[in-house]
Design a protein around this motif. Structure first.
Motif, PDB file in Angstrom:
ATOM      1  N   GLY A   7       0.766  -1.224   0.000  1.00 57.78           N
ATOM      2  CA  GLY A   7       0.000   0.000   0.000  1.00 57.78           C
ATOM      3  C   GLY A   7       0.803   1.282   0.000  1.00 57.78           C
ATOM      4  N   GLY A   8       2.116   1.175   0.114  1.00 61.13           N
ATOM      5  CA  GLY A   8       2.941   2.369   0.089  1.00 61.13           C
ATOM      6  C   GLY A   8       2.976   2.992  -1.297  1.00 61.13           C
ATOM      7  N   GLY A   9       3.571   4.183  -1.372  1.00 59.60           N
ATOM      8  CA  GLY A   9       3.666   4.852  -2.653  1.00 59.60           C
ATOM      9  C   GLY A   9       4.055   6.300  -2.503  1.00 59.60           C
ATOM     10  N   LEU A  10       3.907   7.039  -3.593  1.00 66.37           N
ATOM     11  CA  LEU A  10       4.221   8.463  -3.631  1.00 66.37           C
ATOM     12  C   LEU A  10       2.920   9.253  -3.632  1.00 66.37           C
ATOM     13  CD1 LEU A  10       6.172  10.866  -4.076  1.00 66.37           C
ATOM     14  CD2 LEU A  10       5.966  10.404  -6.534  1.00 66.37           C
ATOM     15  N   VAL A  11       2.823  10.226  -2.747  1.00 63.50           N
ATOM     16  CA  VAL A  11       1.609  11.038  -2.631  1.00 63.50           C
ATOM     17  C   VAL A  11       2.001  12.467  -2.305  1.00 63.50           C
ATOM     18  CG1 VAL A  11       1.296  10.515  -0.175  1.00 63.50           C
ATOM     19  CG2 VAL A  11      -0.696  11.109  -1.585  1.00 63.50           C
ATOM     20  N   GLN A  12       1.168  13.396  -2.710  1.00 64.04           N
ATOM     21  CA  GLN A  12       1.423  14.796  -2.386  1.00 64.04           C
ATOM     22  C   GLN A  12       0.999  15.089  -0.957  1.00 64.04           C
ATOM     23  OE1 GLN A  12      -0.599  17.110  -5.427  1.00 64.04           O
ATOM     24  NE2 GLN A  12       1.289  17.263  -6.610  1.00 64.04           N
ATOM     25  N   ALA A  13       1.590  16.096  -0.382  1.00 60.61           N
ATOM     26  CA  ALA A  13       1.211  16.533   0.958  1.00 60.61           C
ATOM     27  C   ALA A  13      -0.289  16.812   1.005  1.00 60.61           C
ATOM     28  CB  ALA A  13       1.991  17.771   1.354  1.00 60.61           C
ATOM     29  N   MET A  80      -3.849   6.493   6.450  1.00 60.51           N
ATOM     30  CA  MET A  80      -3.050   7.688   6.691  1.00 60.51           C
ATOM     31  C   MET A  80      -3.648   8.849   5.900  1.00 60.51           C
ATOM     32  SD  MET A  80       0.778   6.048   6.567  1.00 60.51           S
ATOM     33  CE  MET A  80       0.698   5.715   4.814  1.00 60.51           C
ATOM     34  N   ASN A  81      -4.139   9.846   6.614  1.00 61.70           N
ATOM     35  CA  ASN A  81      -4.729  11.027   5.984  1.00 61.70           C
ATOM     36  C   ASN A  81      -3.895  12.263   6.295  1.00 61.70           C
ATOM     37  OD1 ASN A  81      -6.917   9.416   5.110  1.00 61.70           O
ATOM     38  ND2 ASN A  81      -8.041   9.804   7.004  1.00 61.70           N
ATOM     39  N   THR A  82      -4.136  13.301   5.536  1.00 58.45           N
ATOM     40  CA  THR A  82      -3.435  14.577   5.725  1.00 58.45           C
ATOM     41  C   THR A  82      -1.927  14.343   5.866  1.00 58.45           C
ATOM     42  OG1 THR A  82      -5.391  15.205   7.039  1.00 58.45           O
ATOM     43  CG2 THR A  82      -3.628  16.820   6.870  1.00 58.45           C
ATOM     44  N   LEU A  83      -1.391  13.609   4.920  1.00 56.55           N
ATOM     45  CA  LEU A  83       0.023  13.251   4.991  1.00 56.55           C
ATOM     46  C   LEU A  83       0.911  14.479   4.847  1.00 56.55           C
ATOM     47  CD1 LEU A  83      -0.180   9.938   3.025  1.00 56.55           C
ATOM     48  CD2 LEU A  83       0.861  10.184   5.280  1.00 56.55           C
ATOM     49  N   LYS A  84       2.044  14.426   5.544  1.00 57.63           N
ATOM     50  CA  LYS A  84       3.017  15.509   5.538  1.00 57.63           C
ATOM     51  C   LYS A  84       4.359  14.983   5.015  1.00 57.63           C
ATOM     52  CE  LYS A  84       0.954  17.343   9.794  1.00 57.63           C
ATOM     53  NZ  LYS A  84       1.218  17.723  11.210  1.00 57.63           N
ATOM     54  N   PRO A  85       5.209  15.847   4.497  1.00 55.84           N
ATOM     55  CA  PRO A  85       6.530  15.388   4.040  1.00 55.84           C
ATOM     56  C   PRO A  85       7.308  14.660   5.132  1.00 55.84           C
ATOM     57  CG  PRO A  85       6.099  17.572   3.199  1.00 55.84           C
ATOM     58  CD  PRO A  85       4.974  17.257   4.139  1.00 55.84           C
ATOM     59  N   GLU A  86       7.120  15.046   6.377  1.00 56.10           N
ATOM     60  CA  GLU A  86       7.827  14.385   7.482  1.00 56.10           C
ATOM     61  C   GLU A  86       7.310  12.983   7.779  1.00 56.10           C
ATOM     62  OE1 GLU A  86       6.418  17.429   7.505  1.00 56.10           O
ATOM     63  OE2 GLU A  86       5.557  17.913   9.477  1.00 56.10           O
ATOM     64  N   GLY A 112       7.476  -7.160   9.328  1.00 50.09           N
ATOM     65  CA  GLY A 112       7.375  -7.341   7.895  1.00 50.09           C
ATOM     66  C   GLY A 112       8.549  -6.693   7.187  1.00 50.09           C
ATOM     67  N   GLN A 113       8.538  -6.766   5.863  1.00 51.19           N
ATOM     68  CA  GLN A 113       9.680  -6.306   5.069  1.00 51.19           C
ATOM     69  C   GLN A 113       9.684  -4.808   4.858  1.00 51.19           C
ATOM     70  OE1 GLN A 113       6.919  -7.206   3.777  1.00 51.19           O
ATOM     71  NE2 GLN A 113       6.587  -6.090   1.898  1.00 51.19           N
ATOM     72  N   GLY A 114       8.593  -4.121   5.111  1.00 55.46           N
ATOM     73  CA  GLY A 114       8.560  -2.674   4.952  1.00 55.46           C
ATOM     74  C   GLY A 114       7.986  -2.244   3.618  1.00 55.46           C
ATOM     75  N   THR A 115       7.327  -1.112   3.629  1.00 51.97           N
ATOM     76  CA  THR A 115       6.792  -0.518   2.408  1.00 51.97           C
ATOM     77  C   THR A 115       7.090   0.975   2.436  1.00 51.97           C
ATOM     78  OG1 THR A 115       4.816  -0.292   1.005  1.00 51.97           O
ATOM     79  CG2 THR A 115       4.458  -0.196   3.389  1.00 51.97           C
ATOM     80  N   GLN A 116       7.562   1.496   1.309  1.00 48.85           N
ATOM     81  CA  GLN A 116       8.011   2.890   1.241  1.00 48.85           C
ATOM     82  C   GLN A 116       6.825   3.832   1.073  1.00 48.85           C
ATOM     83  OE1 GLN A 116      11.314   4.296   1.318  1.00 48.85           O
ATOM     84  NE2 GLN A 116      10.132   6.188   1.479  1.00 48.85           N
ATOM     85  N   VAL A 117       6.808   4.864   1.902  1.00 50.17           N
ATOM     86  CA  VAL A 117       5.835   5.953   1.768  1.00 50.17           C
ATOM     87  C   VAL A 117       6.624   7.236   1.551  1.00 50.17           C
ATOM     88  CG1 VAL A 117       4.100   7.330   2.960  1.00 50.17           C
ATOM     89  CG2 VAL A 117       4.075   4.833   3.180  1.00 50.17           C
ATOM     90  N   THR A 118       6.321   7.923   0.461  1.00 53.20           N
ATOM     91  CA  THR A 118       6.996   9.172   0.148  1.00 53.20           C
ATOM     92  C   THR A 118       5.948  10.262  -0.045  1.00 53.20           C
ATOM     93  OG1 THR A 118       8.796   7.989  -0.955  1.00 53.20           O
ATOM     94  CG2 THR A 118       8.593  10.348  -1.394  1.00 53.20           C
ATOM     95  N   VAL A 119       6.090  11.340   0.723  1.00 50.09           N
ATOM     96  CA  VAL A 119       5.146  12.451   0.657  1.00 50.09           C
ATOM     97  C   VAL A 119       5.888  13.664   0.109  1.00 50.09           C
ATOM     98  CG1 VAL A 119       3.479  13.852   1.912  1.00 50.09           C
ATOM     99  CG2 VAL A 119       3.955  11.506   2.663  1.00 50.09           C
ATOM    100  N   SER A 120       5.460  14.146  -1.023  1.00 44.08           N
ATOM    101  CA  SER A 120       6.107  15.301  -1.641  1.00 44.08           C
ATOM    102  C   SER A 120       5.430  16.596  -1.206  1.00 44.08           C
ATOM    103  CB  SER A 120       6.038  15.173  -3.165  1.00 44.08           C
ATOM    104  OG  SER A 120       4.694  15.188  -3.606  1.00 44.08           O
ATOM    105  N   SER A 121       6.218  17.638  -1.135  1.00 41.16           N
ATOM    106  CA  SER A 121       5.683  18.937  -0.680  1.00 41.16           C
ATOM    107  C   SER A 121       5.146  19.745  -1.841  1.00 41.16           C
ATOM    108  CB  SER A 121       6.767  19.713   0.055  1.00 41.16           C
ATOM    109  OG  SER A 121       7.886  19.884  -0.777  1.00 41.16           O
TER     110      SER A 121
END
Length: 121
Positions: A7-13, A80-86, A112-121
């Protein structure tokens, strides 16, 4: 026991993501989510008691993240809602065999093995 996170991925702030973690087998007293940001130690995010659904959150995510579990599917979720870059980090799910839910990663028996979450500003 294997924990498979997704479920991880790249999302905007300001955006949202939903993480899932299924356990291959077994029963647990609690399951949780931790995260590790670049250059930082792994930190507690949220946990849920398997028996009664009591939830616990880090102060940094309270009001934005929601942990839940589906006992029939042996799966835990992190909305996870209202995601922030941090919030950018690798997110790990964890399972504890015996004992009350805890915020300490040393209290969990499986990760678990982990999933990357990246939040862009």
């Amino acid at each position: 026991v294997q924990l498979q996170a997704s479920g991880g991925g790249l999302v905007q702030a300001g955006g949202s993501l939903r993480l899932s973690c299924g356990a291959s087998r077994g029963t647990f007293s609690s399951m949780g989510w931790f995260r590790r940001a670049p250059g930082k130690e792994r930190e507690f995010v949220a946990a849920v008691s398997w028996s009664d659904g009591t939830t616990y959150y880090a102060d940094s995510v309270k009001g934005r993240f929601t942990i839940s579990r589906d006992k029939a599917k042996n799966t835990v979720y992190l909305q996870m809602n209202t995601l922030k870059p941090e919030d950018t980090a690798v997110y790990y799910c964890a399972a504890r065999g015996i004992g009350s839910a805890t915020t300490a990663d040393s209290g969990y028996d499986y990760f678990g093995q982990g999933t990357q979450v990246t939040v862009s500003s």
